[in-house]
Design a protein around this motif. Structure first.
Motif, PDB file in Angstrom:
ATOM      1  N   TRP A  89      11.661  23.745  28.966  1.00 43.39           N
ATOM      2  CA  TRP A  89      12.814  22.890  29.213  1.00 43.39           C
ATOM      3  C   TRP A  89      13.248  22.135  27.949  1.00 43.39           C
ATOM      4  CZ3 TRP A  89      16.687  22.167  32.450  1.00 43.39           C
ATOM      5  CH2 TRP A  89      17.431  21.005  32.342  1.00 43.39           C
ATOM      6  N   SER A  90      12.323  21.493  27.269  1.00 45.53           N
ATOM      7  CA  SER A  90      12.678  20.675  26.094  1.00 45.53           C
ATOM      8  C   SER A  90      13.302  21.518  24.987  1.00 45.53           C
ATOM      9  CB  SER A  90      11.440  19.957  25.551  1.00 45.53           C
ATOM     10  OG  SER A  90      10.976  19.040  26.498  1.00 45.53           O
ATOM     11  N   ALA A  91      12.714  22.657  24.695  1.00 44.16           N
ATOM     12  CA  ALA A  91      13.248  23.520  23.634  1.00 44.16           C
ATOM     13  C   ALA A  91      14.635  24.047  24.005  1.00 44.16           C
ATOM     14  CB  ALA A  91      12.300  24.682  23.369  1.00 44.16           C
ATOM     15  N   LEU A  92      14.805  24.440  25.253  1.00 45.72           N
ATOM     16  CA  LEU A  92      16.109  24.936  25.696  1.00 45.72           C
ATOM     17  C   LEU A  92      17.156  23.824  25.657  1.00 45.72           C
ATOM     18  CD1 LEU A  92      14.926  27.166  28.675  1.00 45.72           C
ATOM     19  CD2 LEU A  92      15.795  27.954  26.467  1.00 45.72           C
ATOM     20  N   LEU A  93      16.752  22.617  26.026  1.00 48.95           N
ATOM     21  CA  LEU A  93      17.680  21.488  26.007  1.00 48.95           C
ATOM     22  C   LEU A  93      18.081  21.131  24.570  1.00 48.95           C
ATOM     23  CD1 LEU A  93      19.224  19.495  27.737  1.00 48.95           C
ATOM     24  CD2 LEU A  93      17.255  17.969  27.616  1.00 48.95           C
ATOM     25  N   ARG A  94      17.147  21.225  23.617  1.00 49.42           N
ATOM     26  CA  ARG A  94      17.489  20.975  22.203  1.00 49.42           C
ATOM     27  C   ARG A  94      18.522  21.982  21.720  1.00 49.42           C
ATOM     28  NH1 ARG A  94      12.019  19.869  21.683  1.00 49.42           N
ATOM     29  NH2 ARG A  94      11.576  21.984  20.997  1.00 49.42           N
ATOM     30  N   THR A 149      26.396  22.358  22.303  1.00 45.54           N
ATOM     31  CA  THR A 149      27.468  21.570  22.916  1.00 45.54           C
ATOM     32  C   THR A 149      27.929  20.420  22.041  1.00 45.54           C
ATOM     33  OG1 THR A 149      25.888  20.178  24.105  1.00 45.54           O
ATOM     34  CG2 THR A 149      26.732  22.126  25.262  1.00 45.54           C
ATOM     35  N   GLY A 150      27.395  20.310  20.851  1.00 47.75           N
ATOM     36  CA  GLY A 150      27.831  19.255  19.945  1.00 47.75           C
ATOM     37  C   GLY A 150      27.269  17.894  20.272  1.00 47.75           C
ATOM     38  N   GLY A 151      26.124  17.865  20.923  1.00 48.66           N
ATOM     39  CA  GLY A 151      25.460  16.602  21.200  1.00 48.66           C
ATOM     40  C   GLY A 151      25.822  15.975  22.535  1.00 48.66           C
ATOM     41  N   ASP A 152      26.585  16.657  23.353  1.00 49.86           N
ATOM     42  CA  ASP A 152      26.941  16.120  24.665  1.00 49.86           C
ATOM     43  C   ASP A 152      25.781  16.407  25.626  1.00 49.86           C
ATOM     44  OD1 ASP A 152      27.888  15.764  27.324  1.00 49.86           O
ATOM     45  OD2 ASP A 152      29.953  16.029  26.621  1.00 49.86           O
ATOM     46  N   ARG A 153      25.010  15.388  25.923  1.00 48.09           N
ATOM     47  CA  ARG A 153      23.791  15.527  26.732  1.00 48.09           C
ATOM     48  C   ARG A 153      24.090  16.129  28.105  1.00 48.09           C
ATOM     49  NH1 ARG A 153      18.107  14.978  26.389  1.00 48.09           N
ATOM     50  NH2 ARG A 153      17.387  14.512  28.454  1.00 48.09           N
ATOM     51  N   HIS A 154      25.161  15.698  28.739  1.00 49.32           N
ATOM     52  CA  HIS A 154      25.494  16.186  30.083  1.00 49.32           C
ATOM     53  C   HIS A 154      25.873  17.665  30.050  1.00 49.32           C
ATOM     54  CE1 HIS A 154      25.145  12.158  31.624  1.00 49.32           C
ATOM     55  NE2 HIS A 154      25.986  11.731  30.694  1.00 49.32           N
ATOM     56  N   GLU A 155      26.709  18.040  29.077  1.00 51.76           N
ATOM     57  CA  GLU A 155      27.072  19.453  28.957  1.00 51.76           C
ATOM     58  C   GLU A 155      25.858  20.300  28.604  1.00 51.76           C
ATOM     59  OE1 GLU A 155      30.511  20.639  26.742  1.00 51.76           O
ATOM     60  OE2 GLU A 155      31.562  18.788  27.253  1.00 51.76           O
ATOM     61  N   ALA A 156      24.959  19.747  27.786  1.00 44.48           N
ATOM     62  CA  ALA A 156      23.747  20.475  27.410  1.00 44.48           C
ATOM     63  C   ALA A 156      22.872  20.732  28.636  1.00 44.48           C
ATOM     64  CB  ALA A 156      22.968  19.695  26.354  1.00 44.48           C
ATOM     65  N   GLU A 157      22.696  19.721  29.463  1.00 44.13           N
ATOM     66  CA  GLU A 157      21.898  19.895  30.683  1.00 44.13           C
ATOM     67  C   GLU A 157      22.545  20.921  31.615  1.00 44.13           C
ATOM     68  OE1 GLU A 157      21.509  15.919  32.190  1.00 44.13           O
ATOM     69  OE2 GLU A 157      19.822  15.468  30.869  1.00 44.13           O
ATOM     70  N   ASP A 158      23.867  20.844  31.726  1.00 50.08           N
ATOM     71  CA  ASP A 158      24.583  21.820  32.555  1.00 50.08           C
ATOM     72  C   ASP A 158      24.376  23.241  32.028  1.00 50.08           C
ATOM     73  OD1 ASP A 158      25.522  19.807  34.179  1.00 50.08           O
ATOM     74  OD2 ASP A 158      27.557  19.796  33.341  1.00 50.08           O
ATOM     75  N   LEU A 191      27.997  18.391  13.167  1.00 47.66           N
ATOM     76  CA  LEU A 191      28.106  19.547  14.064  1.00 47.66           C
ATOM     77  C   LEU A 191      29.014  19.250  15.243  1.00 47.66           C
ATOM     78  CD1 LEU A 191      24.454  20.945  14.195  1.00 47.66           C
ATOM     79  CD2 LEU A 191      26.463  22.112  13.303  1.00 47.66           C
ATOM     80  N   ALA A 192      28.946  18.041  15.750  1.00 49.24           N
ATOM     81  CA  ALA A 192      29.781  17.661  16.900  1.00 49.24           C
ATOM     82  C   ALA A 192      31.261  17.700  16.549  1.00 49.24           C
ATOM     83  CB  ALA A 192      29.389  16.273  17.403  1.00 49.24           C
ATOM     84  N   ARG A 193      31.586  17.572  15.278  1.00 49.26           N
ATOM     85  CA  ARG A 193      32.989  17.560  14.849  1.00 49.26           C
ATOM     86  C   ARG A 193      33.542  18.957  14.605  1.00 49.26           C
ATOM     87  NH1 ARG A 193      32.549  13.147  10.272  1.00 49.26           N
ATOM     88  NH2 ARG A 193      34.778  13.505  10.015  1.00 49.26           N
ATOM     89  N   LEU A 194      32.680  19.969  14.635  1.00 51.34           N
ATOM     90  CA  LEU A 194      33.132  21.355  14.495  1.00 51.34           C
ATOM     91  C   LEU A 194      33.635  21.867  15.837  1.00 51.34           C
ATOM     92  CD1 LEU A 194      30.202  22.842  12.377  1.00 51.34           C
ATOM     93  CD2 LEU A 194      32.462  22.174  11.563  1.00 51.34           C
ATOM     94  N   THR A 195      34.363  22.971  15.803  1.00 50.00           N
ATOM     95  CA  THR A 195      34.777  23.592  17.056  1.00 50.00           C
ATOM     96  C   THR A 195      33.548  24.219  17.710  1.00 50.00           C
ATOM     97  OG1 THR A 195      35.214  25.768  16.098  1.00 50.00           O
ATOM     98  CG2 THR A 195      37.043  24.167  16.078  1.00 50.00           C
TER      99      THR A 195
END
Length: 183
Positions: free
Chosen positions: A17-22, A28-37, A109-113
């Motif tokens: 879980w942790s590695a996949l979430l990283r 997703t550019g650091g969006d925790r909610h989108e990453a979890e989704d 990275l979050a500022r890239l497309t």
């Protein structure tokens, strides 16, 4: 799903879980909610085919890559995030430079497309070859090369402070070479 398969799936999720979430966080550019989704979507797809999957880690990662591609192909209006100017480096060597670097890289990275970010994450975080990235994303090697090149250029322009240590080192090397040539 029989109890044994269910237990294997649960063990896989607990262990990875942790590695996949990283990875998802980077994609997703650091969006925790989108990453979890993103992780949950990939795991749900894996759950449906669990008995037929030989390499669960590879399968889940590939689903994450492809789902991320689908997201940036939707062509929905995208507003770019704006950020305040980063503060100047204070030059304090208090052991936080690695953390500062991770934060700066994450913000850049979050500022890239999403497409640019995905290419860079697969090439450099996942350490995949150009051929492997092309296969995972379903595009040509040339597309991977050109997108990676443009993405790195944009990353350098968005966060010039990330290239400062490398430039300083190369300037020092050039200076040392020049001194050696004159002696």
């Amino acid at each position: 799903m029989d109890p044994q398969d269910h237990e294997r799936f649960r063990d896989f999720v607990d262990a990875r879980w942790s590695a996949l979430l990283r990875l998802a966080n980077l994609l997703t550019g650091g969006d925790r909610h989108e990453a979890e989704d993103l992780v949950q979507i990939a795991l749900m797809k894996a759950l449906g085919r669990w008995r037929h999957i030989d390499d669960p880690e590879g399968y889940v990662r590939k689903v994450m890559y492809r789902h991320q591609i689908s997201r940036w192909r939707l062509r929905r209006p995208h507003r770019e995030a704006t950020f305040a100017v980063l503060p100047q480096d204070t030059g304090v060597a208090d052991g936080t430079s690695a953390a500062d670097l991770r934060i700066a890289v994450g913000q850049a990275l979050a500022r890239l497309t999403p497409r640019q970010r995905t290419m860079l994450v697969l090439r450099y975080f996942e350490d995949m070859s150009e051929t492997e990235v092309a296969g995972a994303l379903g595009c040509s090697v040339g597309t991977v090369r050109s997108t990676t090149h443009r993405s790195l250029s944009k990353l350098r322009s968005l966060a010039p402070e990330l290239g400062a240590p490398a430039r300083a080192a190369s300037d020092t090397q050039r200076s040392n070479l020049a001194k050696g040539a004159h002696t």
